[in-house]
Design a protein around this motif. Structure first.
Motif, PDB file in Angstrom:
ATOM      1  N   GLU A 165      18.719  23.689  10.087  1.00 14.77           N
ATOM      2  CA  GLU A 165      19.453  24.735   9.382  1.00 14.77           C
ATOM      3  C   GLU A 165      18.571  25.824   8.776  1.00 14.77           C
ATOM      4  N   ILE A 166      17.304  25.550   8.500  1.00 14.13           N
ATOM      5  CA  ILE A 166      16.428  26.616   7.988  1.00 14.13           C
ATOM      6  C   ILE A 166      15.275  26.902   8.950  1.00 14.13           C
ATOM      7  N   GLY A 167      15.238  26.214  10.072  1.00 15.30           N
ATOM      8  CA  GLY A 167      14.294  26.539  11.126  1.00 15.30           C
ATOM      9  C   GLY A 167      12.872  26.090  10.857  1.00 15.30           C
ATOM     10  N   LEU A 168      12.022  26.405  11.820  1.00 10.55           N
ATOM     11  CA  LEU A 168      10.619  26.017  11.717  1.00 10.55           C
ATOM     12  C   LEU A 168       9.945  26.703  10.538  1.00 10.55           C
ATOM     13  N   ILE A 169      10.282  27.966  10.295  1.00 15.68           N
ATOM     14  CA  ILE A 169       9.662  28.700   9.191  1.00 15.68           C
ATOM     15  C   ILE A 169      10.050  28.084   7.849  1.00 15.68           C
ATOM     16  N   GLY A 170      11.321  27.787   7.664  1.00 12.75           N
ATOM     17  CA  GLY A 170      11.762  27.168   6.418  1.00 12.75           C
ATOM     18  C   GLY A 170      11.173  25.790   6.221  1.00 12.75           C
TER      19      GLY A 170
ATOM     20  N   PHE B  69      14.163  30.226  13.156  1.00 12.64           N
ATOM     21  CA  PHE B  69      14.765  30.684  11.902  1.00 12.64           C
ATOM     22  C   PHE B  69      15.933  29.823  11.439  1.00 12.64           C
ATOM     23  N   GLY B  70      16.392  28.879  12.258  1.00 12.22           N
ATOM     24  CA  GLY B  70      17.463  27.982  11.850  1.00 12.22           C
ATOM     25  C   GLY B  70      18.848  28.559  12.059  1.00 12.22           C
ATOM     26  N   THR B  71      19.828  27.693  11.996  1.00 11.28           N
ATOM     27  CA  THR B  71      21.216  28.122  12.138  1.00 11.28           C
ATOM     28  C   THR B  71      21.776  28.675  10.834  1.00 11.28           C
ATOM     29  N   GLY B  72      21.102  28.404   9.720  1.00  7.57           N
ATOM     30  CA  GLY B  72      21.613  28.785   8.409  1.00  7.57           C
ATOM     31  C   GLY B  72      22.186  27.576   7.702  1.00  7.57           C
ATOM     32  N   LEU B  73      22.011  27.520   6.385  1.00  7.94           N
ATOM     33  CA  LEU B  73      22.532  26.391   5.616  1.00  7.94           C
ATOM     34  C   LEU B  73      24.047  26.288   5.780  1.00  7.94           C
ATOM     35  N   GLY B  74      24.510  25.120   6.172  1.00  2.06           N
ATOM     36  CA  GLY B  74      25.935  24.888   6.343  1.00  2.06           C
ATOM     37  C   GLY B  74      26.473  25.319   7.687  1.00  2.06           C
TER      38      GLY B  74
ATOM     39  N   MET C  98      16.827  17.132  19.106  1.00  6.00           N
ATOM     40  CA  MET C  98      17.716  18.165  19.629  1.00  6.00           C
ATOM     41  C   MET C  98      18.258  19.044  18.505  1.00  6.00           C
ATOM     42  N   GLY C  99      18.481  18.456  17.336  1.00  3.48           N
ATOM     43  CA  GLY C  99      18.924  19.260  16.207  1.00  3.48           C
ATOM     44  C   GLY C  99      17.874  20.274  15.793  1.00  3.48           C
ATOM     45  N   MET C 100      16.605  19.831  15.703  1.00  5.02           N
ATOM     46  CA  MET C 100      15.538  20.771  15.358  1.00  5.02           C
ATOM     47  C   MET C 100      15.356  21.829  16.432  1.00  5.02           C
ATOM     48  N   ALA C 101      15.540  21.438  17.698  1.00  4.41           N
ATOM     49  CA  ALA C 101      15.421  22.414  18.785  1.00  4.41           C
ATOM     50  C   ALA C 101      16.518  23.476  18.696  1.00  4.41           C
ATOM     51  N   SER C 102      17.725  23.062  18.309  1.00  4.43           N
ATOM     52  CA  SER C 102      18.812  24.038  18.183  1.00  4.43           C
ATOM     53  C   SER C 102      18.581  24.990  17.016  1.00  4.43           C
TER      54      SER C 102
ATOM     55  N   PHE D 192      16.160  10.936   8.087  1.00  2.00           N
ATOM     56  CA  PHE D 192      16.073  12.117   8.950  1.00  2.00           C
ATOM     57  C   PHE D 192      16.486  13.396   8.224  1.00  2.00           C
ATOM     58  N   ILE D 193      16.140  13.489   6.936  1.00  2.00           N
ATOM     59  CA  ILE D 193      16.477  14.719   6.227  1.00  2.00           C
ATOM     60  C   ILE D 193      15.567  15.871   6.652  1.00  2.00           C
ATOM     61  N   VAL D 194      14.366  15.568   7.149  1.00  2.56           N
ATOM     62  CA  VAL D 194      13.484  16.627   7.644  1.00  2.56           C
ATOM     63  C   VAL D 194      14.094  17.316   8.865  1.00  2.56           C
ATOM     64  N   PRO D 195      14.597  16.594   9.890  1.00  2.00           N
ATOM     65  CA  PRO D 195      15.303  17.289  10.968  1.00  2.00           C
ATOM     66  C   PRO D 195      16.541  18.052  10.497  1.00  2.00           C
ATOM     67  N   SER D 196      17.217  17.546   9.444  1.00  2.00           N
ATOM     68  CA  SER D 196      18.377  18.276   8.912  1.00  2.00           C
ATOM     69  C   SER D 196      17.954  19.645   8.405  1.00  2.00           C
ATOM     70  N   PHE D 197      16.856  19.694   7.652  1.00  2.00           N
ATOM     71  CA  PHE D 197      16.343  20.986   7.196  1.00  2.00           C
ATOM     72  C   PHE D 197      15.838  21.811   8.373  1.00  2.00           C
ATOM     73  N   GLY D 198      15.158  21.172   9.319  1.00  2.00           N
ATOM     74  CA  GLY D 198      14.630  21.903  10.461  1.00  2.00           C
ATOM     75  C   GLY D 198      15.716  22.583  11.266  1.00  2.00           C
TER      76      GLY D 198
END
Length: 459
Positions: free
Chosen positions: A344-349, A317-322, A309-313, A336-342
């Motif tokens: 906040e920086i989205g699928l592209i990041g 392009f992501g929500t932005g770091l922080g 759900m975090g990656m889906a949100s 689960f650091i990969v979903p954390s990046f997914g």
């Protein structure tokens, strides 16, 4: 008489230095962006951390100029960028949990990073020629086996989240399996160099595949039994898959036989099926994989559901770091650091990060292709494949491609054991690449005449 010489390649050290500065700049930019999003100000520790991180990176670069001047110029910038981005995300999660930079996980990760770089430098200085490692083939195998067994010892071994893969000495905990993969890679490379002729020539053809003789199946069966033992006694699905996959991949590289891949996959599927029937923790992993959002699965663990759900949100392009909430997922800084990046920086990041890993693996495989000795080829290929397989297992687990395994993402995830092992792995790859790219010594007319004279003098 013509002079026999090799084409001298470019060392690439200046390119490496420029890429290092760029990698540190990207890390600092991410750090500033995260600080502005979470506190509204530029982090006061920006200058100190930036100067320190750049100094450590350049120190490693200078050691390469000194000891391995022909080493691959892309590996160090790639791992520097990945390590730095991991530090930024871990610090961002510390802020979400209310920890300051002087007491959170990020500070420990920074200290482990400095120690890991120091150990990598030590490996480069101590191992001047990777072929020396072949002398210690069976010693490396014994050390790897001992490291795998250490968590089972009654005094120092400890269980974390159901897996007995840690040892605790005083106030420090360590995962010896991370270091074991290096020792086992050296053992596999040395063993397969000695036996690849028997493993690749003898056999009979069945359905277009050249199958090995029954007596030659011993090594792969032994590796299969050892991987099952890790799964049974340590409840570590990830390490079991990693070690067996590493051996099968190196076996294929050594023999170029597709039949070994077929046999390895068959044994893997058979072992997975038996483990699913016998062990409850494997059944729970399969349940979370196949039916993540069912009431039974959510009652067992909602970690995977939260990560998805975090990656889906985060979306494309992501929500932005922080600006996201990756801290809502358990173990967001490690497993689960990969979903954390997914998020906040989205699928592209996230795809950009995966491209960095792909480049690192590609440079390792390129090193294997360019190495002039069989041991170096197998060792470089094995180490590169271990990084690729670990990334696949981690990303595949958090995206429901395969069941969760509990492995951590190299260089990104929190954990000193993983950092130490993976920086040492990169140091070995850099040493092999220096040998692969270093030009052959020139042989001129005088040297040829001298060699002929020595041959004539022989009785």
């Amino acid at each position: 008489m013509s002079v026999v010489s090799s084409v001298t390649p470019r060392k690439g050290r200046n390119v490496e230095l420029a890429l290092l500065v760029g990698a540190v700049a990207i890390v600092l930019l991410a750090y500033v962006d995260m600080g502005l999003a979470t506190t509204g100000t530029v982090p006061p520790s920006l200058v100190g951390l930036g100067v320190g991180y750049l100094a450590v990176s350049i120190a490693f670069h200078l050691v390469l100029r000194w000891r391995a001047s022909y080493a691959d110029p892309l590996m160090l910038p790639i791992v520097t960028l990945l390590n730095g981005l991991g530090l930024v995300m871990i610090h961002r999660l510390d802020i979400a949990e209310g920890d300051s930079i002087t007491e959170g996980t990020a500070l420990r990760q920074l200290m482990w990073s400095a120690l890991a770089v120091a150990i990598a430098v030590g490996v480069l200085v101590a191992v001047r020629d990777h072929r020396i490692l072949r002398r210690y083939t069976y010693l490396a195998g014994a050390i790897g086996l001992l490291l795998l067994l250490l968590p089972l010892f009654p005094v120092i071994g400890t269980s974390v989240n159901g897996s007995r893969i840690w040892i605790r000495l005083g106030g420090f905990s360590f995962q010896p399996g991370e270091v074991a993969k290096l020792s086992l890679a050296v053992f596999f490379a040395g063993y397969l160099v000695q036996t690849r002729d028997a493993l690749s020539v003898a056999g009979r053809k069945v359905l277009g595949l050249t199958l090995p003789r029954a007596r030659d199946l011993g090594p792969i069966l032994l590796a299969w039994v050892a991987s099952l033992a890790v799964l049974v006694f340590e409840r570590d699905l990830g390490s079991s898959l990693l070690f067996f996959g590493l051996f099968v991949a190196m076996l294929y590289v050594a023999t170029e036989r597709v039949s070994w891949i077929a046999i390895g996959l068959s044994l893997l599927l058979a072992g997975a099926y038996v483990a699913h029937l016998v062990f409850g923790h494997v059944q729970r992993r399969v349940l979370l994989w196949l039916d993540t959002f069912s009431p039974e699965a959510l009652e067992t663990s909602d970690q995977l559901a939260r990560g998805l759900m975090g990656m889906a949100s985060g979306g494309m392009f992501g929500t932005g770091l922080g600006r996201g909430r990756p801290d809502l997922t358990y173990f967001a800084e490690s497993d689960f650091i990969v979903p954390s990046f997914g998020e906040e920086i989205g699928l592209i990041g996230l795809f950009a990060i995966l491209v960095l890993y792909a480049l690192l693996v590609e440079r390792g495989l390129r090193t294997a292709l360019g190495t002039r000795d069989g041991f170096g080829k197998l060792l470089a290929a094995g180490l590169s494949f271990s990084v690729a397989l670990q990334c696949f297992v981690v990303v595949g687990g958090v995206t429901r491609v395969i069941p969760l395994t509990g492995l951590t993402m190299p260089f990104l995830s929190s954990g000193g054991s993983s950092l130490l092992a993976n920086w040492a792995l990169v140091a070995v790859l850099l040493r092999i690449s220096d040998h692969a790219r270093r030009p052959l010594p020139e042989v001129g007319p005088s040297a040829v005449a001298e060699a002929r004279t020595e041959v004539v003098r022989l009785p």
